[in-house]
Design a protein around this motif. Structure first.
Motif, short mmCIF file in Angstrom:
data_model
loop_
_atom_site.label_atom_id
_atom_site.label_comp_id
_atom_site.label_asym_id
_atom_site.label_seq_id
_atom_site.Cartn_x
_atom_site.Cartn_y
_atom_site.Cartn_z
N UNK A 1 0.70 -0.75 0.23
CA UNK A 1 0.02 0.32 0.07
C UNK A 1 0.50 1.58 -0.28
N UNK A 2 2.00 1.60 0.92
CA UNK A 2 2.55 2.60 0.87
C UNK A 2 3.01 2.82 -0.07
N UNK A 3 3.95 1.52 -1.10
CA UNK A 3 4.55 1.73 -2.61
C UNK A 3 3.38 2.19 -3.98
N UNK A 4 2.14 1.99 -3.57
CA UNK A 4 1.17 2.66 -4.70
C UNK A 4 0.88 3.98 -4.11
N UNK A 5 1.31 4.40 -3.01
CA UNK A 5 0.68 5.39 -2.69
C UNK A 5 2.02 6.17 -3.31
N UNK B 1 1.30 9.74 -5.78
CA UNK B 1 1.90 10.84 -5.29
C UNK B 1 3.54 11.60 -6.36
N UNK B 2 4.13 10.44 -6.63
CA UNK B 2 4.68 10.86 -7.44
C UNK B 2 4.68 11.40 -8.88
N UNK B 3 3.14 10.69 -9.11
CA UNK B 3 2.61 11.86 -10.97
C UNK B 3 1.63 13.02 -9.95
N UNK B 4 1.27 13.17 -9.53
CA UNK B 4 0.93 13.83 -8.93
C UNK B 4 1.56 15.62 -7.98
N UNK B 5 3.17 15.29 -7.45
CA UNK B 5 4.08 16.32 -7.43
C UNK B 5 5.17 15.97 -8.53
N UNK B 6 5.20 17.35 -9.31
CA UNK B 6 6.59 16.85 -9.89
C UNK B 6 7.05 17.60 -9.48
N UNK B 7 7.79 18.43 -8.83
CA UNK B 7 8.91 18.60 -8.08
C UNK B 7 9.16 17.93 -7.33
N UNK B 8 8.58 16.12 -6.30
CA UNK B 8 9.04 15.86 -5.98
C UNK B 8 8.90 14.11 -6.87
N UNK B 9 8.87 14.20 -8.02
CA UNK B 9 8.43 13.11 -8.33
C UNK B 9 9.67 12.02 -8.75
N UNK C 1 11.78 11.64 -6.15
CA UNK C 1 12.33 11.00 -4.86
C UNK C 1 11.00 10.05 -4.56
N UNK C 2 8.91 10.57 -4.89
CA UNK C 2 8.24 9.31 -4.53
C UNK C 2 8.56 8.24 -5.38
N UNK C 3 8.97 7.89 -6.83
CA UNK C 3 9.69 7.39 -7.65
C UNK C 3 10.35 6.74 -6.68
N UNK C 4 11.61 6.45 -6.50
CA UNK C 4 12.50 6.08 -6.08
C UNK C 4 12.13 4.73 -4.80
N UNK C 5 11.19 5.80 -4.04
CA UNK C 5 10.73 4.95 -2.45
C UNK C 5 9.96 4.25 -3.17
N UNK C 6 9.19 4.74 -4.19
CA UNK C 6 8.13 3.31 -4.73
C UNK C 6 8.66 2.49 -4.91
N UNK C 7 9.83 2.71 -5.63
CA UNK C 7 10.54 1.66 -6.12
C UNK C 7 11.01 0.41 -5.34
N UNK C 8 11.61 1.13 -3.83
CA UNK C 8 12.54 0.43 -3.00
C UNK C 8 11.48 0.22 -2.18
N UNK C 9 9.88 0.59 -2.28
CA UNK C 9 9.15 -0.69 -1.04
C UNK C 9 8.58 -1.68 -1.97
N UNK C 10 8.17 -1.92 -3.39
CA UNK C 10 7.76 -2.74 -4.48
C UNK C 10 8.54 -3.87 -4.33
N UNK C 11 10.17 -3.41 -4.80
CA UNK C 11 11.19 -4.96 -4.88
C UNK C 11 11.26 -5.07 -2.93
N UNK C 12 11.30 -4.48 -1.96
CA UNK C 12 11.23 -5.18 -0.06
C UNK C 12 9.79 -6.05 -0.78
N UNK C 13 8.55 -5.67 -1.66
CA UNK C 13 7.56 -6.30 -1.14
C UNK C 13 8.04 -7.27 -2.18
N UNK C 14 8.21 -7.67 -2.57
CA UNK C 14 8.46 -8.40 -3.95
C UNK C 14 9.78 -9.96 -3.04
N UNK C 15 10.92 -9.04 -2.43
CA UNK C 15 11.18 -10.30 -1.81
C UNK C 15 10.84 -10.78 -0.43
N UNK C 16 9.82 -10.45 0.30
CA UNK C 16 8.79 -10.67 1.32
C UNK C 16 8.00 -11.69 0.50
#
Length: 344
Positions: free
Chosen positions: A166-170, A174-182, A184-199
């Motif tokens: 759920x955190x990765x989806x959020x 937000x990376x799509x809706x916040x161009x100035x933080x796109x 940063x939000x993208x890195x965190x989303x990718x990290x959470x998805x990788x952690x979820x896959x390994x989990x």
């Protein structure tokens, strides 16, 4: 004649000795034969009594009702009424004998158990086998704790994966809706998805570990413990019949006592064979259980260690290789779990 015999039997006293057996009757032996004749030849519910003769007549005939129901007469060589009565009577006698044997066996075993509890009875003990049984019960108790803790770990990891997903989806939204933080939000989303896959891979390994432990504890060990329970019951019966035989040997040696001793000796021999057979079965099952336990736990512990180490080291390749090594097939997260509506 029937009334006089029945009135005589109703007032007769039957002496009972200390062992619960009836003694010899003070009356003549012909009374018992007359009673049996009355019970066999007396009227029952399937017979109709028809009195013939005029006023003051004494002639009486008994006609079975089943011979009146049909239009024809049955052959004189066979009586279907008697055949129909013998079958239920034989079943009733058989059931009575079974209940009688069960009652005697239960009484003897209960008496033996109480004697052992109060320290008055002798108990057959196999020290080596009893020690192995105690070790098995202690081992099963500890394995049950491992199984319970592993299930808790699996439940907590499942909840964490749901949160990470759920955190990765959020973050991705937000990376799509916040161009100035796109970025940063993208890195965190990718990290959470990788952690979820390994989990999910780690969760599959833990569930495989749980499945192996559960089979070992609740099937393999349980089967051996059931055989041990049968062995302990056979041991109690063996000691009960042994004590009964020793009690008879210490008593008088008349004809009745010798007959009882012979019967008790036969029953004791049967219980002894049963006890020795189950003791051999327990010994064999304990041996095979120990070999199977070492083999299963070696595989499960290596899998658990390698999966946990690879996950927390962030080594996805080693984590996937561990699952391939042990032929672990992954299931989608939540595939085997009931929905919130089914849990209500």
């Amino acid at each position: 004649m029937t009334d006089s015999i029945m009135s005589k039997a109703a007032t007769m006293e039957i002496p009972i000795n200390s062992n619960g057996d009836t003694g010899s009757l003070p009356e003549d032996a012909s009374l018992e034969r007359d009673l049996q004749q009355v019970m066999v030849s007396g009227p029952n519910l399937n017979e109709t009594s028809i009195v013939s003769g005029g006023y003051g007549g004494t002639a009486e005939a008994i006609i079975p009702t089943c011979t009146i129901k049909g239009h024809g007469l049955h052959p004189s060589g066979s009586n279907p009424c008697m055949v129909g009565e013998e079958a239920p009577r034989g079943v009733a006698v058989e059931k009575f004998d079974i209940m009688k044997r069960w009652g005697i066996n239960t009484y003897k075993c209960t008496r033996q158990m109480i004697s052992e509890r109060f320290g008055r009875g002798q108990r057959t003990v196999d020290m080596e086998l009893e020690a192995q049984i105690d070790v098995l019960r202690d081992t099963r108790h500890k394995y049950e704790q491992v199984l319970r803790l592993a299930r808790e770990l699996s439940a907590h990891l499942y909840s964490m994966l749901q949160t990470q997903h759920a955190l990765g989806d959020t973050f991705a939204d937000l990376s799509q809706k916040s161009p100035e933080l796109q970025d940063e939000f993208g890195y965190n989303a990718e990290t959470q998805r990788l952690l979820c896959k390994n989990g999910e891979i780690l969760l599959g390994a833990i569930n495989f570990f749980i499945s192996g432990i559960n089979t070992l504890v609740n099937k393999t060990m349980e089967d051996t413990l059931m055989t041990i329970k049968m062995y302990e019951n056979a041991r109690l019966e063996f000691d009960a019949y042994r004590a009964d035989l020793e009690e008879l040997n210490a008593g008088p040696r008349d004809a009745v006592a010798l007959a009882r001793m012979e019967t008790a000796q036969q029953q004791f021999q049967l219980q002894r064979e049963k006890y020795e057979r189950l003791r051999s079965d327990v010994t064999i099952k304990l041996k095979f259980l120990e070999e199977n336990k070492v083999k299963v736990m070696h595989k499960q512990l290596v899998l658990f260690h390698n999966a946990i180490s690879a996950y927390f080291a962030g080594n996805q390749q080693q984590l996937e290789q561990t699952l391939k090594q042990f032929n672990v097939k992954l299931k989608p997260v939540g595939a085997g779990r009931p929905s919130w509506l089914e849990e209500q």
